[in-house]
Design a protein around this motif. Structure first.
Motif, PDB file in Angstrom:
ATOM      1  N   TYR A 251      18.250  -7.680  28.720  1.00  0.00           N
ATOM      2  CA  TYR A 251      18.722  -8.109  30.035  1.00  0.00           C
ATOM      3  C   TYR A 251      18.120  -7.264  31.159  1.00  0.00           C
ATOM      4  CZ  TYR A 251      21.841 -11.635  28.206  1.00  0.00           C
ATOM      5  OH  TYR A 251      22.333 -12.766  27.594  1.00  0.00           O
ATOM      6  N   LYS A 252      17.798  -6.028  30.866  1.00  0.00           N
ATOM      7  CA  LYS A 252      17.099  -5.224  31.877  1.00  0.00           C
ATOM      8  C   LYS A 252      15.711  -5.817  32.140  1.00  0.00           C
ATOM      9  CE  LYS A 252      15.597  -0.601  33.193  1.00  0.00           C
ATOM     10  NZ  LYS A 252      14.295  -1.100  33.730  1.00  0.00           N
ATOM     11  N   SER A 253      15.034  -6.253  31.079  1.00  0.00           N
ATOM     12  CA  SER A 253      13.705  -6.857  31.262  1.00  0.00           C
ATOM     13  C   SER A 253      13.815  -8.162  32.044  1.00  0.00           C
ATOM     14  CB  SER A 253      13.027  -7.092  29.906  1.00  0.00           C
ATOM     15  OG  SER A 253      13.633  -8.150  29.191  1.00  0.00           O
ATOM     16  N   TYR A 254      14.865  -8.943  31.808  1.00  0.00           N
ATOM     17  CA  TYR A 254      15.073 -10.180  32.571  1.00  0.00           C
ATOM     18  C   TYR A 254      15.364  -9.852  34.034  1.00  0.00           C
ATOM     19  CZ  TYR A 254      15.659 -12.633  28.069  1.00  0.00           C
ATOM     20  OH  TYR A 254      15.478 -13.158  26.812  1.00  0.00           O
ATOM     21  N   HIS A 255      16.228  -8.861  34.233  1.00  0.00           N
ATOM     22  CA  HIS A 255      16.592  -8.438  35.592  1.00  0.00           C
ATOM     23  C   HIS A 255      15.359  -7.984  36.363  1.00  0.00           C
ATOM     24  CE1 HIS A 255      17.642  -5.271  38.508  1.00  0.00           C
ATOM     25  NE2 HIS A 255      18.784  -5.911  38.685  1.00  0.00           N
ATOM     26  N   ASP A 256      14.557  -7.123  35.738  1.00  0.00           N
ATOM     27  CA  ASP A 256      13.356  -6.619  36.404  1.00  0.00           C
ATOM     28  C   ASP A 256      12.338  -7.735  36.621  1.00  0.00           C
ATOM     29  OD1 ASP A 256      14.581  -4.178  36.301  1.00  0.00           O
ATOM     30  OD2 ASP A 256      13.332  -3.365  34.693  1.00  0.00           O
ATOM     31  N   GLY A 257      12.229  -8.630  35.635  1.00  0.00           N
ATOM     32  CA  GLY A 257      11.318  -9.759  35.775  1.00  0.00           C
ATOM     33  C   GLY A 257      11.752 -10.690  36.893  1.00  0.00           C
ATOM     34  N   PHE A 258      13.049 -10.863  37.050  1.00  0.00           N
ATOM     35  CA  PHE A 258      13.603 -11.685  38.122  1.00  0.00           C
ATOM     36  C   PHE A 258      13.251 -11.093  39.481  1.00  0.00           C
ATOM     37  CE2 PHE A 258      17.775 -12.871  40.416  1.00  0.00           C
ATOM     38  CZ  PHE A 258      17.213 -14.005  40.961  1.00  0.00           C
ATOM     39  N   ALA A 259      13.445  -9.787  39.611  1.00  0.00           N
ATOM     40  CA  ALA A 259      13.125  -9.118  40.878  1.00  0.00           C
ATOM     41  C   ALA A 259      11.644  -9.267  41.216  1.00  0.00           C
ATOM     42  CB  ALA A 259      13.505  -7.648  40.791  1.00  0.00           C
ATOM     43  N   THR A 260      10.794  -9.137  40.204  1.00  0.00           N
ATOM     44  CA  THR A 260       9.347  -9.303  40.413  1.00  0.00           C
ATOM     45  C   THR A 260       9.014 -10.742  40.765  1.00  0.00           C
ATOM     46  OG1 THR A 260       8.851  -7.513  38.861  1.00  0.00           O
ATOM     47  CG2 THR A 260       7.069  -9.074  39.342  1.00  0.00           C
TER      48      THR A 260
END
Length: 264
Positions: A251-260
């Motif tokens: 979920y951290k990778s999804y969160h960071d990917g979302f921000a990007t």
């Protein structure tokens, strides 16, 4: 206002504009010493919080357990939303240049374990002699006259750096070294094990016939497998504990990917 809080505000605003139901029920049961919080039936255990707090404070010592718990909850909610709205493919980089997503996930898990259990891992290595050199045997580096059996012909025009099907099959059979941690946990590393874990720079090193690079990467895989061995046999983490760590990282990778993806 810090960059982190500014980004959180912007993300929250965007979610609201997308008409996503932002309601999330967060519970804190002070009588339950095993749980740090529950969000929409998703349990955040104190074991997970302990581990992620140690990992987080390795870089930012001022972070509190509350800060880390807030980040875990934020990652869960925003990551879950982003994956549903945009799809995982929009959030997780997966192309011919970068490391494969499954390899990235493995690396991130091992990185967390290495930081959170640094002393325990050091003690385990000490019990094996201090380094893993004694656990490695039968090293067989690629000889100069072997490369042609793995790599495409030099006159073959390729749109991407990759092995042919025949080269892949040959690489899967070519053992670079063997290892053993105890009577049960032993194995070997092949050229294909090394190759499939590379990004484009690493694959280029292989196609450049860099034998030293390949052998160094094979030894690195032994370190990775030692961490997996310790995790399975000595860490005392349950399957649920490991699942929780993996989910938090996902979920951290999804969160960071979302921000990007939305440019924040």
């Amino acid at each position: 206002m810090t960059r982190s809080f500014l980004r959180m505000g912007l993300l929250a605003g965007l979610i609201a504009s997308f008409s996503f139901p932002s309601f999330a029920k967060v519970n804190y049961d002070l009588k339950n010493t095993q749980q740090a919080a529950t969000v929409n039936k998703q349990i955040f255990s104190n074991k997970l919080l302990d581990i992620m707090h140690k990992v987080s404070t390795a870089k930012k010592k001022e972070l509190t357990r509350g800060d880390v718990l807030t980040a875990l909850i934020e990652n869960q909610l925003l990551g879950e939303y982003a994956a549903k709205r945009f799809g995982v493919n929009k959030l997780v980089e997966n192309n011919k240049v970068v490391f494969p997503p499954d390899i990235v996930a493995e690396q991130e898990l091992r990185s967390v374990i290495q930081i959170a259990f640094d002393k325990e891992l050091a003690e385990a290595r000490k019990n094996l002699g201090g380094t893993l050199d004694k656990n490695i045997s039968q090293e067989q580096a690629i000889k100069p006259n072997e490369w042609d059996s793995f790599l495409p012909p030099k006159d073959l025009l390729q749109l991407e750096i990759k092995l042919t099907d025949a080269g892949k099959a040959a690489a899967q059979k070519r053992t670079l070294l063997q290892y053993s941690f105890d009577d049960k946990y032993k194995g070997f590393v092949t050229l294909w094990d090394v190759y499939q874990r590379q990004n484009v720079q690493g694959r280029n090193e292989v196609h450049s016939r860099n034998t030293d690079f390949v052998q160094q990467q094979a030894r690195e895989i032994v370190v990775h497998r030692f961490i997996d061995y310790w995790l399975a046999t000595q860490s005392k983490l349950s399957e649920q504990d490991i699942k929780d760590i993996k989910q938090a990282l996902t979920y951290k990778s999804y969160h960071d990917g979302f921000a990007t993806y939305i440019g924040i």
